[in-house]
Motif scaffolding. Structure first.
Motif, mmCIF file in Angstrom:
data_model
loop_
_atom_site.group_PDB
_atom_site.id
_atom_site.type_symbol
_atom_site.label_atom_id
_atom_site.label_comp_id
_atom_site.label_asym_id
_atom_site.label_seq_id
_atom_site.Cartn_x
_atom_site.Cartn_y
_atom_site.Cartn_z
ATOM 1 N N TYR A 49 0.830 -1.209 0.000
ATOM 2 C CA TYR A 49 0.000 0.000 0.000
ATOM 3 C C TYR A 49 0.864 1.259 0.000
ATOM 4 N N GLU A 50 1.904 1.284 0.790
ATOM 5 C CA GLU A 50 2.778 2.458 0.831
ATOM 6 C C GLU A 50 3.479 2.655 -0.514
ATOM 7 N N PHE A 51 3.836 1.568 -1.186
ATOM 8 C CA PHE A 51 4.451 1.660 -2.511
ATOM 9 C C PHE A 51 3.464 2.257 -3.514
ATOM 10 N N ILE A 52 2.248 1.754 -3.516
ATOM 11 C CA ILE A 52 1.223 2.280 -4.429
ATOM 12 C C ILE A 52 0.920 3.740 -4.116
ATOM 13 N N GLU A 53 0.847 4.084 -2.844
ATOM 14 C CA GLU A 53 0.597 5.473 -2.427
ATOM 15 C C GLU A 53 1.708 6.395 -2.921
ATOM 16 N N ALA A 54 2.956 5.933 -2.838
ATOM 17 C CA ALA A 54 4.075 6.739 -3.326
ATOM 18 C C ALA A 54 4.003 6.916 -4.837
ATOM 19 N N ILE A 55 3.619 5.865 -5.539
ATOM 20 C CA ILE A 55 3.486 5.965 -6.997
ATOM 21 C C ILE A 55 2.374 6.948 -7.359
ATOM 22 N N LEU A 56 1.241 6.857 -6.669
ATOM 23 C CA LEU A 56 0.146 7.783 -6.961
ATOM 24 C C LEU A 56 0.531 9.219 -6.634
ATOM 25 N N HIS A 57 1.263 9.400 -5.569
ATOM 26 C CA HIS A 57 1.689 10.751 -5.232
ATOM 27 C C HIS A 57 2.654 11.284 -6.288
ATOM 28 N N LYS A 58 3.545 10.437 -6.742
ATOM 29 C CA LYS A 58 4.487 10.830 -7.787
ATOM 30 C C LYS A 58 3.753 11.018 -9.123
ATOM 31 N N TRP A 59 2.689 10.251 -9.298
ATOM 32 C CA TRP A 59 1.896 10.281 -10.517
ATOM 33 C C TRP A 59 1.198 11.626 -10.666
ATOM 34 N N GLY A 60 0.979 12.308 -9.567
ATOM 35 C CA GLY A 60 0.411 13.646 -9.645
ATOM 36 C C GLY A 60 -1.079 13.708 -9.424
ATOM 37 N N TRP A 61 -1.615 12.885 -8.532
ATOM 38 C CA TRP A 61 -3.061 12.902 -8.309
ATOM 39 C C TRP A 61 -3.536 14.233 -7.766
ATOM 40 N N PHE A 62 -2.650 14.981 -7.116
ATOM 41 C CA PHE A 62 -3.052 16.238 -6.506
ATOM 42 C C PHE A 62 -3.204 17.359 -7.528
ATOM 43 N N TRP A 63 -2.867 17.120 -8.781
ATOM 44 C CA TRP A 63 -2.994 18.138 -9.813
ATOM 45 C C TRP A 63 -4.383 18.187 -10.424
ATOM 46 N N ALA A 64 -5.299 17.382 -9.963
ATOM 47 C CA ALA A 64 -6.627 17.338 -10.563
ATOM 48 C C ALA A 64 -7.386 18.656 -10.373
#
Length: 178
Positions: free
Chosen positions: A71-86
Motif C-alpha cells: 500500500y505504501e508503494f502504491i501510495e508513493a506511486i500515486l503521489h508521484k503520478w500527480g493525483w493532486f494536480w486534478a
C-alpha cells in the motif's frame, strides 16, 4: 430533465479531463479500502492469538506486513503520478470554458457590482466548483465502499465466519514459503 442537464454541466470538467477524474477515483478507492483491510487483518491476527496458533499468526502477520508495504508503494506511486494536480486542471478547464463569458457582460452591470468584486466572485465560484468536484468524488466513493463493507460484514456475521478466513482460507507459514 433539468436535473440531468445541471448534473451534466456540473460534472463537465471531469468528462473533459477524464485522466484527472480517473486519478481522483483511484485514490479515493484506495483510501476507502485501506482502513477496511487493516480491520480485517487485525481481526485475523487477534483471532490467531486468541486461538494460540503460532503458524496462523505468523502467516497473518506476514501478509499484513506485505500489504502495508504494498500500500505504501502504491501510495508513493500515486503521489508521484500527480493525483493532486486534478483540482488545478479542473479550474483551468472551467476558466477556459466560462471565464470569457465574464468579459462579454454589459459594462454597466459589471460597474454596479464593482469590477474587483465581480472578478472575485467568479474566481471564488470557479475554485469552489473544482474543489467540490474533487471532494464529491472522493467522499462519495469512500462512503459507498464503507457501506458495501458493512453489508459484507453483516452477511459474514450471519454466516458466523471471519471475512479474511473466507477470502484467504486457512494455511500455514510453511505453505507460503514454498
Amino acid at each position: 430533465m433539468k436535473l440531468k442537464k445541471y448534473l451534466a454541466k456540473f460534472f463537465e470538467p471531469i468528462f473533459e479531463k477524464k485522466y484527472y477524474g480517473f486519478q481522483i477515483i483511484t485514490k479515493s478507492i484506495l483510501s476507502g479500502i485501506n482502513p477496511l483491510i487493516h480491520i480485517l487483518f487485525i481481526e485475523n491476527i487477534v483471532s490467531q492469538l486468541e486461538n494460540w496458533t503460532n503458524e496462523g499468526f505468523q502467516a497473518a502477520f506476514l501478509f499484513y506486513i506485505m500489504y502495508v508495504l504494498w500500500y505504501e508503494f502504491i501510495e508513493a506511486i500515486l503521489h508521484k503520478w500527480g493525483w493532486f494536480w486534478a483540482v488545478p486542471e479542473f479550474i483551468a478547464t472551467i476558466q477556459y470554458k466560462y471565464f470569457y463569458k465574464y468579459f462579454y457582460l454589459d459594462n454597466n452591470f459589471t460597474e454596479t457590482v464593482g469590477t474587483g468584486k465581480s472578478i472575485s466572485i467568479v474566481e471564488k465560484g470557479i475554485y469552489t466548483w473544482a474543489r467540490l468536484l474533487d471532494m464529491l468524488l472522493s467522499n462519495f466513493i469512500q462512503v459507498l465502499i464503507g457501506f458495501i463493507f458493512a453489508l459484507i460484514l453483516r452477511i459474514f456475521t450471519a454466516l458466523e465466519t471471519l471475512p479474511i478466513q473466507f477470502l484467504i482460507g486457512s494455511f500455514s507459514i510453511s505453505s507460503i514459503l514454498r
